[in-house]
Design a protein around this motif. Structure first.
Motif, mmCIF file in Angstrom:
data_model
loop_
_atom_site.group_PDB
_atom_site.id
_atom_site.type_symbol
_atom_site.label_atom_id
_atom_site.label_comp_id
_atom_site.label_asym_id
_atom_site.label_seq_id
_atom_site.Cartn_x
_atom_site.Cartn_y
_atom_site.Cartn_z
ATOM 1 N N TYR A 87 29.951 10.084 51.046
ATOM 2 C CA TYR A 87 29.886 11.539 51.229
ATOM 3 C C TYR A 87 29.152 12.110 50.021
ATOM 4 C CZ TYR A 87 31.990 16.015 52.822
ATOM 5 O OH TYR A 87 32.219 17.275 53.312
ATOM 6 N N MET A 88 28.044 12.794 50.276
ATOM 7 C CA MET A 88 27.283 13.362 49.163
ATOM 8 C C MET A 88 27.196 14.874 49.311
ATOM 9 S SD MET A 88 23.531 12.297 47.921
ATOM 10 C CE MET A 88 22.563 13.558 47.156
ATOM 11 N N LEU A 89 27.527 15.548 48.236
ATOM 12 C CA LEU A 89 27.616 17.005 48.283
ATOM 13 C C LEU A 89 26.393 17.659 47.657
ATOM 14 C CD1 LEU A 89 31.277 17.142 46.996
ATOM 15 C CD2 LEU A 89 30.533 17.260 49.373
ATOM 16 N N GLN A 90 26.306 18.973 47.857
ATOM 17 C CA GLN A 90 25.199 19.759 47.316
ATOM 18 C C GLN A 90 25.146 19.647 45.796
ATOM 19 O OE1 GLN A 90 25.542 23.814 48.475
ATOM 20 N NE2 GLN A 90 23.849 24.491 47.219
ATOM 21 N N GLN A 91 26.321 19.751 45.198
ATOM 22 C CA GLN A 91 26.399 19.609 43.743
ATOM 23 C C GLN A 91 26.466 18.121 43.412
ATOM 24 O OE1 GLN A 91 29.684 21.956 42.255
ATOM 25 N NE2 GLN A 91 29.073 21.425 40.183
ATOM 26 N N ASP A 92 25.789 17.678 42.362
ATOM 27 C CA ASP A 92 25.677 16.232 42.183
ATOM 28 C C ASP A 92 26.874 15.575 41.480
ATOM 29 O OD1 ASP A 92 25.192 16.560 39.350
ATOM 30 O OD2 ASP A 92 23.136 17.087 39.822
ATOM 31 N N TYR A 93 27.712 16.355 40.805
ATOM 32 C CA TYR A 93 28.897 15.817 40.120
ATOM 33 C C TYR A 93 28.592 14.604 39.242
ATOM 34 C CZ TYR A 93 31.534 19.016 42.990
ATOM 35 O OH TYR A 93 31.998 20.151 43.590
ATOM 36 N N LEU A 94 27.504 14.701 38.482
ATOM 37 C CA LEU A 94 27.236 13.641 37.502
ATOM 38 C C LEU A 94 27.956 14.002 36.209
ATOM 39 C CD1 LEU A 94 23.398 13.024 37.962
ATOM 40 C CD2 LEU A 94 25.309 11.862 39.076
ATOM 41 N N PHE A 95 28.404 12.984 35.491
ATOM 42 C CA PHE A 95 29.080 13.216 34.217
ATOM 43 C C PHE A 95 28.059 13.126 33.098
ATOM 44 C CE2 PHE A 95 32.431 11.537 37.007
ATOM 45 C CZ PHE A 95 33.255 12.658 36.996
ATOM 46 N N ASN A 96 27.905 14.240 32.374
ATOM 47 C CA ASN A 96 26.843 14.314 31.371
ATOM 48 C C ASN A 96 27.081 13.399 30.174
ATOM 49 O OD1 ASN A 96 25.325 16.084 32.848
ATOM 50 N ND2 ASN A 96 26.238 17.913 31.931
ATOM 51 N N TRP A 97 28.311 12.985 29.954
ATOM 52 C CA TRP A 97 28.600 12.122 28.803
ATOM 53 C C TRP A 97 28.427 10.638 29.141
ATOM 54 C CZ3 TRP A 97 32.230 14.963 31.465
ATOM 55 C CH2 TRP A 97 33.188 14.242 32.154
ATOM 56 N N ARG A 98 28.095 10.318 30.385
ATOM 57 C CA ARG A 98 27.829 8.919 30.746
ATOM 58 C C ARG A 98 26.344 8.773 31.056
ATOM 59 N NH1 ARG A 98 32.951 6.313 33.780
ATOM 60 N NH2 ARG A 98 31.592 4.521 33.685
ATOM 61 N N SER A 99 25.787 7.622 30.785
ATOM 62 C CA SER A 99 24.369 7.392 31.095
ATOM 63 C C SER A 99 24.185 7.382 32.618
ATOM 64 C CB SER A 99 23.927 6.049 30.516
ATOM 65 O OG SER A 99 24.565 5.001 31.228
ATOM 66 N N ILE A 100 22.918 7.409 33.030
ATOM 67 C CA ILE A 100 22.608 7.365 34.463
ATOM 68 C C ILE A 100 23.223 6.128 35.110
ATOM 69 C CG2 ILE A 100 20.696 7.095 36.105
ATOM 70 C CD1 ILE A 100 21.074 9.938 34.772
ATOM 71 N N GLU A 101 23.009 4.955 34.487
ATOM 72 C CA GLU A 101 23.536 3.748 35.142
ATOM 73 C C GLU A 101 25.066 3.745 35.141
ATOM 74 O OE1 GLU A 101 21.816 0.265 33.346
ATOM 75 O OE2 GLU A 101 23.199 0.291 31.660
ATOM 76 N N ASP A 102 25.679 4.318 34.091
ATOM 77 C CA ASP A 102 27.145 4.353 34.081
ATOM 78 C C ASP A 102 27.691 5.343 35.122
ATOM 79 O OD1 ASP A 102 27.587 2.317 32.359
ATOM 80 O OD2 ASP A 102 27.632 3.581 30.559
ATOM 81 N N ASN A 103 26.931 6.393 35.391
ATOM 82 C CA ASN A 103 27.323 7.284 36.477
ATOM 83 C C ASN A 103 27.288 6.551 37.816
ATOM 84 O OD1 ASN A 103 27.799 10.390 36.224
ATOM 85 N ND2 ASN A 103 26.391 9.875 34.559
ATOM 86 N N VAL A 104 26.257 5.730 37.981
ATOM 87 C CA VAL A 104 26.123 4.974 39.234
ATOM 88 C C VAL A 104 27.225 3.911 39.332
ATOM 89 C CG1 VAL A 104 24.633 3.363 40.474
ATOM 90 C CG2 VAL A 104 23.654 5.438 39.477
ATOM 91 N N PHE A 105 27.484 3.229 38.215
ATOM 92 C CA PHE A 105 28.521 2.188 38.216
ATOM 93 C C PHE A 105 29.918 2.788 38.435
ATOM 94 C CE2 PHE A 105 25.668 -0.534 35.208
ATOM 95 C CZ PHE A 105 24.915 -0.950 36.299
#
Ligand code: ADP
Ligand code: MG
Length: 267
Positions: A87-105
């Motif tokens: 389920y993917m929402l309009q807002q991306d809900y990425l955590f700014n304190w984690r790197s891109i790959e850590d957000n994905v992991f």
């Protein structure tokens, strides 16, 4: 996709009605929705604000239980969330304190499936989405379109068979959105995903969908269903907009929406 009716659909909704209950009222968000989505199909939902599009996705995702009716995935009743559904929402809900790959992991961690193999697959997806060079960056360093691509990779990394996308492109500028549409279209086809996309952009719904469902509101119901002709359906979304017949379909959907907004003025 030519399956006999006896084959269970990927997603099937039978007479789905949902009421939101509060202490002093019951609000019928969607009423008597019937829908059959075959494996690999791309369905777009359009309709006025408040017609129950998000509600419908939440029901299919198992985040809400329908007040009545049934929802089946591969013939099995949906009783809660499942790793089959992303389920993917309009807002991306990425955590700014984690790197891109850590957000994905993180998506893999939450599902309890983080291991070397799933990490490698996630990195492969980052590569496909042209994000591999920024994998050690912070989300704060990325544009809106890149952030949405990361969010999509995080969803796809868990290998769901079904993707539910709630207005994922609506906060993006037009140019980024058109590019991302093509990328999402190609990626979902390549990985043979079944997808339901909510959008308020009528041209996007025709360019991306195999079928477009137009909802009316109060209560949310399917007003019209449109099957997109093959030449438009098979073209990349950007090219689809130049296909013969595209503007006629757009006019048709536009008029349907006008009727709905006129009806809403009488509320
Ligand atoms: P859409 O996504 O099409 O804009 P929603 O599914 O978000 O519509 O909402 C459908 C209707 O249900 C709206 O009238 C909304 O106000 C109402 N609604 C949505 N969520 C809730 C909730 N948690 N409680 C009460 N009413 C809600
Ligand atoms: Mg919504």
């Amino acid at each position: 996709m030519n399956k006999t009716p006896s084959t269970p659909a990927k997603i099937e909704l039978g007479h789905v009605t949902h009421l939101y209950l509060s202490s002093n009222r019951a609000f019928m968000a969607v009423k008597d929705i019937n829908l059959r989505v075959e494996e690999g199909e791309f369905i777009c939902l359009v309709g006025p604000s408040g017609c129950g599009k998000t509600t419908l996705l939440s029901l299919i995702a198992g985040l809400e239980q329908p007040t009545s009716g049934k929802i089946l995935i591969d013939g099995n009743r949906v009783t809660g969330t499942s790793s089959q559904v992303g389920y993917m929402l309009q807002q991306d809900y990425l955590f700014n304190w984690r790197s891109i790959e850590d957000n994905v992991f993180l998506g893999l961690e939450i599902k309890g499936i983080r291991n070397k193999e799933t990490e490698e697959y996630a990195l492969h997806l980052l590569d496909e989405m042209e994000l591999i060079d920024v994998r050690k960056s912070s989300p704060t360093q990325l544009s809106g379109g890149m952030r949405q691509r990361v969010a999509l990779v995080r969803t796809l990394a868990c290998q769901p068979q079904i993707l539910l996308l709630d207005e994922p492109f609506s906060a993006l500028d037009y140019h980024t959105k058109l590019k991302l549409e093509d990328l999402v279209f190609t990626t979902l086809r390549r990985h043979k995903k079944t997808a339901i996309l909510v959008t308020h952009d009528l041209s996007e719904s025709i360019a991306l969908g195999d079928r477009v469902l137009i909802f009316s509101r109060n209560p949310g119901q399917v007003r019209t269903e449109l099957t997109i002709p093959a030449p438009i359906r098979h073209a990349l979304p950007f090219e689809a907009r130049n296909q013969e017949g595209f503007s006629d379909l757009f006019q048709y959907v536009w008029k349907e929406m006008e009727v709905l907004s006129d009806a809403a003025k009488g509320d």
